[in-house]
Design a protein around this motif. Structure first.
Motif, PDB file in Angstrom:
ATOM      1  N   SER A 237      48.092  41.632  43.497  1.00  0.00           N
ATOM      2  CA  SER A 237      48.688  41.516  42.216  1.00  0.00           C
ATOM      3  C   SER A 237      50.139  41.197  42.613  1.00  0.00           C
ATOM      4  O   SER A 237      50.778  41.751  43.545  1.00  0.00           O
ATOM      5  CB  SER A 237      48.282  42.743  41.177  1.00  0.00           C
ATOM      6  OG  SER A 237      49.302  42.696  40.071  1.00  0.00           O
ATOM      7  N   ARG A 238      50.664  40.781  41.402  1.00  0.00           N
ATOM      8  CA  ARG A 238      52.328  40.704  41.505  1.00  0.00           C
ATOM      9  C   ARG A 238      52.865  42.084  41.163  1.00  0.00           C
ATOM     10  O   ARG A 238      54.122  42.495  41.577  1.00  0.00           O
ATOM     11  CB  ARG A 238      52.838  39.790  40.335  1.00  0.00           C
ATOM     12  CG  ARG A 238      52.532  38.281  40.789  1.00  0.00           C
ATOM     13  CD  ARG A 238      52.998  37.372  39.716  1.00  0.00           C
ATOM     14  NE  ARG A 238      52.390  37.448  38.469  1.00  0.00           N
ATOM     15  CZ  ARG A 238      52.600  37.455  37.142  1.00  0.00           C
ATOM     16  NH1 ARG A 238      53.938  37.127  36.956  1.00  0.00           N
ATOM     17  NH2 ARG A 238      51.923  37.663  36.171  1.00  0.00           N
ATOM     18  N   LEU A 239      52.031  43.238  40.635  1.00  0.00           N
ATOM     19  CA  LEU A 239      52.421  44.423  40.756  1.00  0.00           C
ATOM     20  C   LEU A 239      52.369  45.137  41.879  1.00  0.00           C
ATOM     21  O   LEU A 239      51.490  45.331  42.405  1.00  0.00           O
ATOM     22  CB  LEU A 239      51.655  45.135  39.623  1.00  0.00           C
ATOM     23  CG  LEU A 239      51.776  44.650  38.181  1.00  0.00           C
ATOM     24  CD1 LEU A 239      50.577  44.842  37.347  1.00  0.00           C
ATOM     25  CD2 LEU A 239      52.602  45.672  37.379  1.00  0.00           C
TER      26      LEU A 239
ATOM     27  N   VAL B 101      43.341  45.099  36.241  1.00  0.00           N
ATOM     28  CA  VAL B 101      44.230  45.425  37.201  1.00  0.00           C
ATOM     29  C   VAL B 101      44.040  46.834  37.781  1.00  0.00           C
ATOM     30  O   VAL B 101      43.691  47.668  37.065  1.00  0.00           O
ATOM     31  CB  VAL B 101      45.833  45.233  36.801  1.00  0.00           C
ATOM     32  CG1 VAL B 101      46.751  45.886  37.809  1.00  0.00           C
ATOM     33  CG2 VAL B 101      45.916  43.831  36.412  1.00  0.00           C
TER      34      VAL B 101
ATOM     35  N   GLU C 216      48.074  40.661  33.807  1.00  0.00           N
ATOM     36  CA  GLU C 216      49.214  41.290  34.729  1.00  0.00           C
ATOM     37  C   GLU C 216      50.581  40.813  34.149  1.00  0.00           C
ATOM     38  O   GLU C 216      51.324  41.889  34.400  1.00  0.00           O
ATOM     39  CB  GLU C 216      48.862  40.025  35.957  1.00  0.00           C
ATOM     40  CG  GLU C 216      49.530  40.482  37.403  1.00  0.00           C
ATOM     41  CD  GLU C 216      49.083  39.584  38.256  1.00  0.00           C
ATOM     42  OE1 GLU C 216      49.243  40.232  39.383  1.00  0.00           O
ATOM     43  OE2 GLU C 216      48.765  38.436  38.105  1.00  0.00           O
ATOM     44  N   SER C 217      50.689  39.864  33.585  1.00  0.00           N
ATOM     45  CA  SER C 217      52.070  39.825  32.924  1.00  0.00           C
ATOM     46  C   SER C 217      52.612  40.983  32.047  1.00  0.00           C
ATOM     47  O   SER C 217      53.604  41.375  31.577  1.00  0.00           O
ATOM     48  CB  SER C 217      52.356  38.334  32.147  1.00  0.00           C
ATOM     49  OG  SER C 217      51.978  37.517  32.765  1.00  0.00           O
TER      50      SER C 217
ATOM     51  N   VAL D  99      44.287  42.504  41.449  1.00  0.00           N
ATOM     52  CA  VAL D  99      43.528  42.009  40.125  1.00  0.00           C
ATOM     53  C   VAL D  99      42.269  41.702  40.581  1.00  0.00           C
ATOM     54  O   VAL D  99      42.091  41.278  41.691  1.00  0.00           O
ATOM     55  CB  VAL D  99      44.259  40.731  39.866  1.00  0.00           C
ATOM     56  CG1 VAL D  99      43.348  40.045  38.546  1.00  0.00           C
ATOM     57  CG2 VAL D  99      45.551  40.977  39.265  1.00  0.00           C
TER      58      VAL D  99
ATOM     59  N   ALA E   6      43.203  37.247  33.627  1.00  0.00           N
ATOM     60  CA  ALA E   6      43.941  37.751  34.677  1.00  0.00           C
ATOM     61  C   ALA E   6      45.711  37.950  34.479  1.00  0.00           C
ATOM     62  O   ALA E   6      46.410  38.814  34.711  1.00  0.00           O
ATOM     63  CB  ALA E   6      43.383  37.691  36.096  1.00  0.00           C
TER      64      ALA E   6
END
Length: 231
Positions: free
Chosen positions: A13-15, A71, A123-124, A20, A119
């Motif tokens: 994930s970008r987190l 997530v 995520e955003s 994800v 997803a």
């Protein structure tokens, strides 16, 4: 009750410290979700909920055709994003609207229902929380995975064992000794899935003997190692 046949994919994930994942259920049945110290935000069939950190295996029944998008936060990172102590969600599945403002959670659920890429939307939304991760979480996690003792970790981070226990409850949902058991179990299962003999798994993963490994698997996963691996 049969085992739910499904396809599962995941990506980073970008987190930070999250993945994800997507899962589509192909055949009605139950899935055994093992404790791993993680927290998940999950969308499925118009519902958006948080799966808290489990202390033992959780059986989840799903009909064919159900699709999950989620997530998963690594141990200790979820509370910063969700704004709630992990201990308040331990062994629970809680609607996100119980944790976030109801309208905000409802708008996100509706957006996910209609999104071609659920997803990315989920995520955003989680990235927009402006969370600040606790630097203690990954450090403690790494030390536990390396076999560090609670007393030793407390000394390293400048906390008493009682203070570290309280921080652990907030970050992980349970004390560090419980988290260590769960991490060790998952490490042992990874070794067993590669075909390693159970006695060797026990010695490599730090159990006293194979009988100790068997007791821990049954206590945390609910079934013997052999049955767990077949599933």
């Amino acid at each position: 009750m049969g085992t739910a046949e499904s396809n599962y994919t995941e990506r980073p994930s970008r987190l930070p410290g999250a993945v994800v994942w997507r899962r589509g259920v192909q055949e009605t049945g139950a899935s055994r979700i093992l404790p791993d110290g993680c927290m998940d935000v999950i969308h499925c069939d118009g519902e958006l909920f948080v799966a808290g950190p489990d202390t033992t295996a959780h059986l989840s029944w799903s009909p064919a055709g159900r699709r999950f998008t989620a997530v998963r936060f690594s141990p200790g990172t979820g509370p910063a994003v969700l704004g709630v102590a992990a201990s308040e969600l331990r062994d629970q599945r809680v609607p996100l609207q119980n944790l976030w403002p109801r309208q905000r959670a409802r708008r996100l659920t509706e957006a996910l229902d209609d999104a071609p890429d659920r997803a990315a939307v989920l995520e955003s939304a989680l990235l927009s929380t402006d969370f600040v991760p606790d630097p203690l979480a990954p450090h403690v996690l790494a030390r536990l995975r390396a076999g560090g003792s609670v007393a030793g970790i407390a000394s390293e981070v400048g906390l008493s064992e009682r203070q570290l226990h309280r921080r652990g409850l907030f970050l992980y949902g349970y004390g560090l000794k419980t988290l260590s058991r769960i991490l060790r179990l998952n490490g042992a299962l990874d070794l067993a899935r590669r075909g390693m003999a159970f006695a060797t798994v026990a010695a490599t993963a730090g159990y006293a003997d194979q009988a100790h490994l068997a007791r821990e698997v049954k206590a945390l996963a609910g079934v013997p190692m052999g049955e767990l691996l077949r599933a």
